[in-house]
Design an enzyme around this catalytic site. Structure first.
Site, PDB file in Angstrom:
ATOM      1  N   ARG A  95       9.685 -82.354  33.806  1.00  0.00           N
ATOM      2  CA  ARG A  95       8.924 -83.147  34.738  1.00  0.00           C
ATOM      3  C   ARG A  95       7.581 -83.370  34.072  1.00  0.00           C
ATOM      4  O   ARG A  95       6.934 -84.425  34.633  1.00  0.00           O
ATOM      5  CB  ARG A  95       8.612 -81.683  35.571  1.00  0.00           C
ATOM      6  CG  ARG A  95       9.711 -81.426  36.867  1.00  0.00           C
ATOM      7  CD  ARG A  95       9.063 -80.515  37.803  1.00  0.00           C
ATOM      8  NE  ARG A  95       7.946 -81.107  38.339  1.00  0.00           N
ATOM      9  CZ  ARG A  95       6.991 -80.367  38.741  1.00  0.00           C
ATOM     10  NH1 ARG A  95       6.958 -78.940  38.724  1.00  0.00           N
ATOM     11  NH2 ARG A  95       5.748 -80.763  39.214  1.00  0.00           N
TER      12      ARG A  95
ATOM     13  N   ARG B 214       0.433 -72.561  46.977  1.00  0.00           N
ATOM     14  CA  ARG B 214      -0.065 -73.888  46.998  1.00  0.00           C
ATOM     15  C   ARG B 214      -0.270 -74.459  48.424  1.00  0.00           C
ATOM     16  O   ARG B 214       0.344 -75.353  48.665  1.00  0.00           O
ATOM     17  CB  ARG B 214       0.727 -74.734  46.114  1.00  0.00           C
ATOM     18  CG  ARG B 214       0.688 -74.142  44.761  1.00  0.00           C
ATOM     19  CD  ARG B 214       1.443 -75.096  43.589  1.00  0.00           C
ATOM     20  NE  ARG B 214       0.732 -75.930  43.204  1.00  0.00           N
ATOM     21  CZ  ARG B 214       1.154 -76.842  42.291  1.00  0.00           C
ATOM     22  NH1 ARG B 214       2.318 -76.726  41.807  1.00  0.00           N
ATOM     23  NH2 ARG B 214       0.343 -78.079  41.819  1.00  0.00           N
TER      24      ARG B 214
ATOM     25  N   CYS C   3       5.338 -73.755  44.828  1.00  0.00           N
ATOM     26  CA  CYS C   3       6.296 -73.857  43.578  1.00  0.00           C
ATOM     27  C   CYS C   3       6.047 -72.317  42.976  1.00  0.00           C
ATOM     28  O   CYS C   3       5.585 -71.529  43.239  1.00  0.00           O
ATOM     29  CB  CYS C   3       5.975 -74.935  42.903  1.00  0.00           C
ATOM     30  SG  CYS C   3       4.513 -74.857  41.926  1.00  0.00           S
TER      31      CYS C   3
ATOM     32  N   ASP D  63      -3.584 -75.105  33.543  1.00  0.00           N
ATOM     33  CA  ASP D  63      -2.468 -75.811  32.901  1.00  0.00           C
ATOM     34  C   ASP D  63      -2.117 -75.584  31.335  1.00  0.00           C
ATOM     35  O   ASP D  63      -1.070 -75.652  30.913  1.00  0.00           O
ATOM     36  CB  ASP D  63      -2.381 -77.315  33.008  1.00  0.00           C
ATOM     37  CG  ASP D  63      -2.185 -77.829  34.522  1.00  0.00           C
ATOM     38  OD1 ASP D  63      -2.428 -78.793  34.793  1.00  0.00           O
ATOM     39  OD2 ASP D  63      -1.963 -76.768  35.144  1.00  0.00           O
TER      40      ASP D  63
ATOM     41  N   LYS E  27       0.892 -87.272  33.115  1.00  0.00           N
ATOM     42  CA  LYS E  27       1.374 -87.139  34.548  1.00  0.00           C
ATOM     43  C   LYS E  27       0.785 -86.955  35.658  1.00  0.00           C
ATOM     44  O   LYS E  27       0.743 -87.587  36.696  1.00  0.00           O
ATOM     45  CB  LYS E  27       2.326 -85.752  34.447  1.00  0.00           C
ATOM     46  CG  LYS E  27       2.948 -85.355  35.593  1.00  0.00           C
ATOM     47  CD  LYS E  27       3.596 -83.829  35.500  1.00  0.00           C
ATOM     48  CE  LYS E  27       2.895 -82.773  35.717  1.00  0.00           C
ATOM     49  NZ  LYS E  27       2.569 -82.326  37.041  1.00  0.00           N
ATOM     50  N   ASN E  28      -0.600 -86.306  35.604  1.00  0.00           N
ATOM     51  CA  ASN E  28      -1.114 -86.023  36.770  1.00  0.00           C
ATOM     52  C   ASN E  28      -2.457 -86.965  37.040  1.00  0.00           C
ATOM     53  O   ASN E  28      -3.120 -86.955  37.844  1.00  0.00           O
ATOM     54  CB  ASN E  28      -2.153 -84.480  36.530  1.00  0.00           C
ATOM     55  CG  ASN E  28      -1.361 -83.408  36.380  1.00  0.00           C
ATOM     56  OD1 ASN E  28      -0.176 -83.459  37.064  1.00  0.00           O
ATOM     57  ND2 ASN E  28      -1.694 -82.311  36.211  1.00  0.00           N
TER      58      ASN E  28
HETATM   59  C1  EPZ Z   1      -3.419 -80.065  40.402  1.00  0.00           C
HETATM   60  O1  EPZ Z   1      -2.561 -79.288  41.414  1.00  0.00           O
HETATM   61  C2  EPZ Z   1      -2.276 -80.459  39.270  1.00  0.00           C
HETATM   62  N1  EPZ Z   1      -1.227 -81.015  39.768  1.00  0.00           N
HETATM   63  C3  EPZ Z   1      -1.816 -79.261  38.447  1.00  0.00           C
HETATM   64  O2  EPZ Z   1      -1.255 -79.362  37.632  1.00  0.00           O
HETATM   65  C4  EPZ Z   1      -3.214 -78.342  38.254  1.00  0.00           C
HETATM   66  O3  EPZ Z   1      -2.890 -77.100  37.683  1.00  0.00           O
HETATM   67  C5  EPZ Z   1      -4.238 -78.057  39.324  1.00  0.00           C
HETATM   68  O4  EPZ Z   1      -4.458 -79.517  39.815  1.00  0.00           O
HETATM   69  C6  EPZ Z   1      -5.465 -77.391  39.026  1.00  0.00           C
HETATM   70  O5  EPZ Z   1      -5.935 -78.313  37.811  1.00  0.00           O
HETATM   71  C7  EPZ Z   1      -1.149 -82.483  39.499  1.00  0.00           C
HETATM   72  O6  EPZ Z   1      -2.280 -83.276  39.372  1.00  0.00           O
HETATM   73  C8  EPZ Z   1      -0.132 -83.231  40.233  1.00  0.00           C
HETATM   74  P1  EPZ Z   1      -5.344 -77.732  43.206  1.00  0.00           P
HETATM   75  P2  EPZ Z   1      -3.108 -79.225  42.904  1.00  0.00           P
HETATM   76  O7  EPZ Z   1      -5.254 -78.392  44.776  1.00  0.00           O
HETATM   77  O8  EPZ Z   1      -3.782 -80.376  43.379  1.00  0.00           O
HETATM   78  C9  EPZ Z   1      -5.651 -73.801  46.220  1.00  0.00           C
HETATM   79  C10 EPZ Z   1       0.733 -79.321  35.867  1.00  0.00           C
HETATM   80  O9  EPZ Z   1       1.402 -78.099  35.431  1.00  0.00           O
HETATM   81  N2  EPZ Z   1      -5.445 -75.008  47.422  1.00  0.00           N
HETATM   82  O10 EPZ Z   1      -6.638 -78.105  42.484  1.00  0.00           O
HETATM   83  O11 EPZ Z   1      -2.027 -78.579  43.525  1.00  0.00           O
HETATM   84  C11 EPZ Z   1      -4.228 -73.972  45.388  1.00  0.00           C
HETATM   85  O12 EPZ Z   1      -3.373 -73.018  46.044  1.00  0.00           O
HETATM   86  C12 EPZ Z   1       0.397 -78.993  37.618  1.00  0.00           C
HETATM   87  O13 EPZ Z   1       0.778 -80.408  35.390  1.00  0.00           O
HETATM   88  C13 EPZ Z   1      -5.543 -74.533  48.789  1.00  0.00           C
HETATM   89  O14 EPZ Z   1      -5.775 -73.026  48.623  1.00  0.00           O
HETATM   90  O15 EPZ Z   1      -4.055 -78.004  42.472  1.00  0.00           O
HETATM   91  C14 EPZ Z   1      -4.851 -73.362  44.094  1.00  0.00           C
HETATM   92  O16 EPZ Z   1      -4.879 -72.168  43.932  1.00  0.00           O
HETATM   93  C15 EPZ Z   1       0.588 -77.508  37.956  1.00  0.00           C
HETATM   94  N3  EPZ Z   1      -5.692 -75.216  49.609  1.00  0.00           N
HETATM   95  C16 EPZ Z   1      -6.060 -74.146  43.696  1.00  0.00           C
HETATM   96  O17 EPZ Z   1      -6.385 -74.471  45.276  1.00  0.00           O
HETATM   97  C17 EPZ Z   1      -5.342 -76.494  49.514  1.00  0.00           C
HETATM   98  O18 EPZ Z   1      -5.377 -77.346  50.469  1.00  0.00           O
HETATM   99  C18 EPZ Z   1      -6.091 -75.264  43.092  1.00  0.00           C
HETATM  100  O19 EPZ Z   1      -5.114 -76.090  43.735  1.00  0.00           O
HETATM  101  C19 EPZ Z   1      -5.128 -77.006  48.172  1.00  0.00           C
HETATM  102  C20 EPZ Z   1      -5.297 -76.276  47.075  1.00  0.00           C
END
Ligand code: EPZ
Length: 417
Positions: free
Chosen positions: A397, A121, A116, A305, A22-23
């Protein structure tokens, strides 16, 4: 409202194939928009999130087809630049289309993707990085109106190796003017898969999988045929299901090295894991044992995850296990459902302490989010009696035919309409 009905206590056996990631598929579907001719994606998982991504691609004016895990996107010609709120809100990763649409037509109007259940996020890193590339962004009433004459390469240092921000920068940079360097980039395998797809389309990118990624902007990306990587989190989910239910399973079409940070946890629990090429042979231990503290980290550390369904497996592991959730601020919502089944878990901030119990009992619960829902299913497989899990749209999802695959492994599980 659909539910999963599970009668626990049946050991699993047989083999299961892991579907496409998915990711990886979501950013690659967004990247396809940048191409000037047809894109064919093999091993594309049939998930509600991938359908949501296709709806965004259709809305901006491009045709798509999706048959037997083959997705075809025809991104020729100009595209619309506005994505309405209802499409943005369908999934968190809709934000990934921002970089792609900007790269395609120099403008993009979206709404905030919204947080979410697992956390706020925010997208501050996405937006500050795009501003460095020359994008002007007007934020008003939850709307983001982004435009730029021509995206320009920039040197961007991320304060946190955000997966989504890294992907958005790459998508904006591949056809920008000049060179972009991302420092402290995310190293996840899904980033590597995105870069491999873009390279197949003619992009000039180096450093994927390391903390520094360099992109030389080019004029055009060509369509191609590409096979999406297997889903490493789904692979680990099946391991957790077998650990909870007991039994021996073979998990095929996976990449064992991509779960290297998870496998040792199962072995410490007392399970046996052996991999040959693209297959993992997994045997549940008879009496599971507690493990050393698990801290969720960015790749190649233990993935956030996997936290929910590994916690499910530890509910009946003798002794005390501790999780520290370092990535998302609200990712213990599955604890309530596990406690309903008799688990002994205490949560304090980002720490969860699990005292292993002898038995779990079937109960009614609701999936709080995608991986939390998978964790509840895993726990229910090893619980005595009947469980009912609602809000399974979350599970749909990220898991293709989840209950069908588990039933083929011997679980007593079905979807009630
Ligand atoms: C991706 O989410 C994945 N989703 C998530 O998988 C996964 O848990 C996550 O990466 C971490 O590995 C997809 O790829 C579609 P991040 P993403 O930006 O990109 C903070 C699943 O279950 N942050 O690495 O949203 C954020 O709040 C899903 O398949 C900021 O503060 O993750 C979080 O605390 C859930 N500002 C941390 O960084 C920003 O601009 C990691 O978020 C961006 C992120």
């Amino acid at each position: 409202m659909q539910k999963l009905i599970i009668n626990g206590g049946r050991k699993l056996s047989g083999e299961v194939a892991v579907h496409g990631s998915k990711n990886a598929s979501l950013p690659i579907l967004a990247a396809a928009v940048l191409c000037n001719s047809e894109v064919t994606l093999l091993n594309c998982p049939k998930l509600s999130d991938t359908y949501a991504a296709m709806r965004i691609i259709n809305h901006i004016g491009y045709k798509t087809g999706f048959e037997k895990n083959v997705a075809v996107i025809n991104p020729t010609g100009e595209c619309e630049y506005e994505v309405p709120d209802d499409l943005m809100r369908e999934m968190r990763s809709s934000i990934i289309f921002l970089g792609a649409i900007l790269g395609k037509c120099g403008r993009c109007k979206i709404t905030f993707p919204g947080g979410c259940d697992i956390g706020a996020r925010p997208i501050d890193m996405h937006l500050s990085s795009l501003r460095k590339m020359g994008v002007t962004i007007n934020e008003e009433y939850g709307q983001l109106d982004c435009c730029c004459e021509k995206l320009k390469g920039a040197k961007i240092s991320l304060s946190f190796p955000s997966v989504g921000a890294t992907e958005n920068i790459i998508l904006a940079a591949v056809t920008a003017q000049g060179r972009t360097i991302i420092q402290n980039a995310a190293r996840e395998p899904e980033i590597v898969d995105l870069v491999c797809f873009l390279r197949e389309c003619g992009a000039e990118i180096e450093g994927e999988g390391t903390g520094t990624i360099t992109i030389e902007g080019i004029d055009e990306l060509y369509g191609c045929e590409y096979r999406i990587m297997p889903d490493r989190i789904v692979c680990a989910t099946y391991m957790a299901c077998a650990a909870c239910a007991g039994g021996d399973i073979a998990i095929k079409c996976c990449r064992p090295h991509e779960v290297d940070s998870i496998t040792p946890v199962f072995e410490q629990m007392g399970c046996f894991v052996h991999s040959v090429n693209d297959t993992i042979y997994f045997s549940a231990g008879k009496n599971l044992r507690s493990v050393d503290t698990i801290r969720t980290m960015v790749y190649p550390g233990f993935p956030t995850d996997a936290q929910a369904f590994i916690m499910a497996a530890l509910c009946k592991a003798k002794g005390t296990s501790v999780f520290v959730e370092n990535i998302f601020e609200n990712r213990f919502q599955h604890v309530n459902g596990l406690q309903r089944m008799g688990a002994d878990i205490r949560v304090e901030g980002k720490v969860a302490v699990i005292e292993g119990v002898n038995k779990l009992y079937g109960a009614k619960s609701a999936a709080p989010d995608l991986r939390g829902g998978a964790g509840l299913v895993a726990a229910a497989l090893g619980a005595e009696g009947k469980s009912e899990i609602s809000r399974i749209h979350y599970i749909d999802r990220g898991y293709e035919n989840f209950e069908i695959s588990l039933a083929l492994l011997g679980a007593d599980i079905h979807r009630s309409i």
